[in-house]
Design an enzyme around this catalytic site. Sequence first.
Site, PDB file in Angstrom:
ATOM      1  N   GLY A 107     -11.243  -3.443   9.183  1.00 42.17           N
ATOM      2  CA  GLY A 107     -12.479  -4.158   7.940  1.00 42.17           C
ATOM      3  C   GLY A 107     -13.580  -4.458   8.659  1.00 42.17           C
ATOM      4  N   MET A 140     -15.062 -12.689   7.469  1.00 43.10           N
ATOM      5  CA  MET A 140     -16.272 -12.498   8.427  1.00 43.10           C
ATOM      6  C   MET A 140     -17.321 -12.247   7.590  1.00 43.10           C
ATOM      7  SD  MET A 140     -17.481 -12.134  11.453  1.00 43.10           S
ATOM      8  CE  MET A 140     -16.452 -11.817  12.747  1.00 43.10           C
ATOM      9  N   ARG A 141     -17.405 -11.781   6.487  1.00 44.41           N
ATOM     10  CA  ARG A 141     -18.602 -11.392   5.436  1.00 44.41           C
ATOM     11  C   ARG A 141     -18.925 -13.107   4.878  1.00 44.41           C
ATOM     12  NH1 ARG A 141     -15.373  -7.653   1.427  1.00 44.41           N
ATOM     13  NH2 ARG A 141     -13.887  -9.256   1.790  1.00 44.41           N
ATOM     14  N   ASP A 144       5.084   0.086  14.266  1.00 44.31           N
ATOM     15  CA  ASP A 144       4.121  -0.480  14.842  1.00 44.31           C
ATOM     16  C   ASP A 144       3.978  -0.684  16.485  1.00 44.31           C
ATOM     17  OD1 ASP A 144       1.428  -0.443  13.432  1.00 44.31           O
ATOM     18  OD2 ASP A 144       1.624  -2.483  12.738  1.00 44.31           O
ATOM     19  N   LEU A 173     -10.167  -4.462  14.606  1.00 42.70           N
ATOM     20  CA  LEU A 173     -10.745  -5.794  13.875  1.00 42.70           C
ATOM     21  C   LEU A 173     -10.605  -5.861  12.572  1.00 42.70           C
ATOM     22  CD1 LEU A 173     -13.685  -5.569  16.438  1.00 42.70           C
ATOM     23  CD2 LEU A 173     -11.416  -6.578  16.917  1.00 42.70           C
ATOM     24  N   ARG A 221       6.172   2.190   7.240  1.00 44.45           N
ATOM     25  CA  ARG A 221       5.681   1.425   8.278  1.00 44.45           C
ATOM     26  C   ARG A 221       6.640   0.438   8.349  1.00 44.45           C
ATOM     27  NH1 ARG A 221       1.845  -3.074   8.016  1.00 44.45           N
ATOM     28  NH2 ARG A 221       1.281  -3.860  10.012  1.00 44.45           N
ATOM     29  N   LYS A 227       0.904  -1.413   0.091  1.00 45.72           N
ATOM     30  CA  LYS A 227      -0.009   0.082  -0.018  1.00 45.72           C
ATOM     31  C   LYS A 227       0.636   1.153   0.023  1.00 45.72           C
ATOM     32  CE  LYS A 227      -2.548  -1.083   3.648  1.00 45.72           C
ATOM     33  NZ  LYS A 227      -3.520  -1.149   4.692  1.00 45.72           N
ATOM     34  N   GLU A 285      -3.558   4.143   8.531  1.00 49.09           N
ATOM     35  CA  GLU A 285      -2.259   4.095   9.056  1.00 49.09           C
ATOM     36  C   GLU A 285      -1.428   4.986   8.289  1.00 49.09           C
ATOM     37  OE1 GLU A 285      -1.363  -0.573  10.218  1.00 49.09           O
ATOM     38  OE2 GLU A 285      -1.455   0.106   8.159  1.00 49.09           O
TER      39      GLU A 285
END
Length: 358
Positions: A306, A259-260, A122, A185, A65, A16, A337
């Site tokens: 997310g 999770m979806r 981090d 989360l 990062r 990213k 971030e």
Amino acid sequence: MRDSVLVINLGSSSLKAALVDSTGVAIWNGNRKRGPDESVREVLDQWLAPELEQHRQQIMLIGHRVVHGGDRFTAPTLITAELEEELQTLIPLAPLHNPPALAGLAWARRWAPQLPQWACFDTAFHSTLSKAARTYAIPKDLRQQGLRRYGFHGINHQHVAEQVADQWCQQGHDRSQLRLISAHLGAGASLAAVKGCQCIDTTMGFTPLEGLVMETRSGSIDPGLILELVRQGYSEADLSRLLQSESGMKGLSGLSGDMRDIREAATTEHPGAILALDVFRHRLLQQLGAMAASLQGVDVLALTGGIGEHDHALVAELKASLSWWEPFDIMVIPADEEGMIARLCRRQSAVRASVAIG
């Protein structure tokens, strides 16, 4: 005019980047997955360099990062040759994440050798943990090797803490009295107990395996279980794969760690999906209670990541399950971030400049 910060945020397989202007707005951002046969340098050469070409003259510095800063690195740090050598020694603490970050750093130095580069860690936000909160109950010779609790997701936990604290102050409250639980989360998951804007406890430890149930990571388990698996013949590589990639909600559901997918399967009474949700919630509530105990009360529970940002059913479940808490607010704070890294680099760069002038 050079007034923007280029942020490079490299995970074990994700890449990213963002270009953040002086007002904190991302004027460009992008992300890409790295294939198993692609090097970090190849992807950055083929993807990032062309994307940045039109913005090249706007960049004043580059922020990276870095997941693990060990004991020493507790603030954004200007990168030098000596620093790079020291960061190499920290690779064993984060073997999946620190090497890509260092490869990105090397790439950026070749791409823009005239620009200052900064590393943001981090683990830094959790450097304020007390000795009691960071120490494992193991012998002294092991503790002296740096085997302790470090905590992770610190850059986003700090972003959440600052966003919530600003809103808290706007409501007329004292920033220093804010009792906040930041709940990051997502594929990875952790909680941070924050008093004012200072972290006093967190759920992740020596590695990002400790704590909550995650997408494919187990979270905390009995160390005796690991010993049992060793007795059964599991190798170090077997255990790493099992706990990092085959456990968590994926291992519980038997179908997915997303999770979806699990929410959808649970509507059809899929037993694995129901079990995954139950275990995820149980561990989350258990650890929320632990963070509340460290804070001696909670004013705000902030959800991010997310799952935290998009799983509306979870918000309702938490409100119902935590109704016994004293009055508190639930906020949803989008993760950022890259924006936080840009702010941290600007602040530290300004401090360095003022010291040099003084």
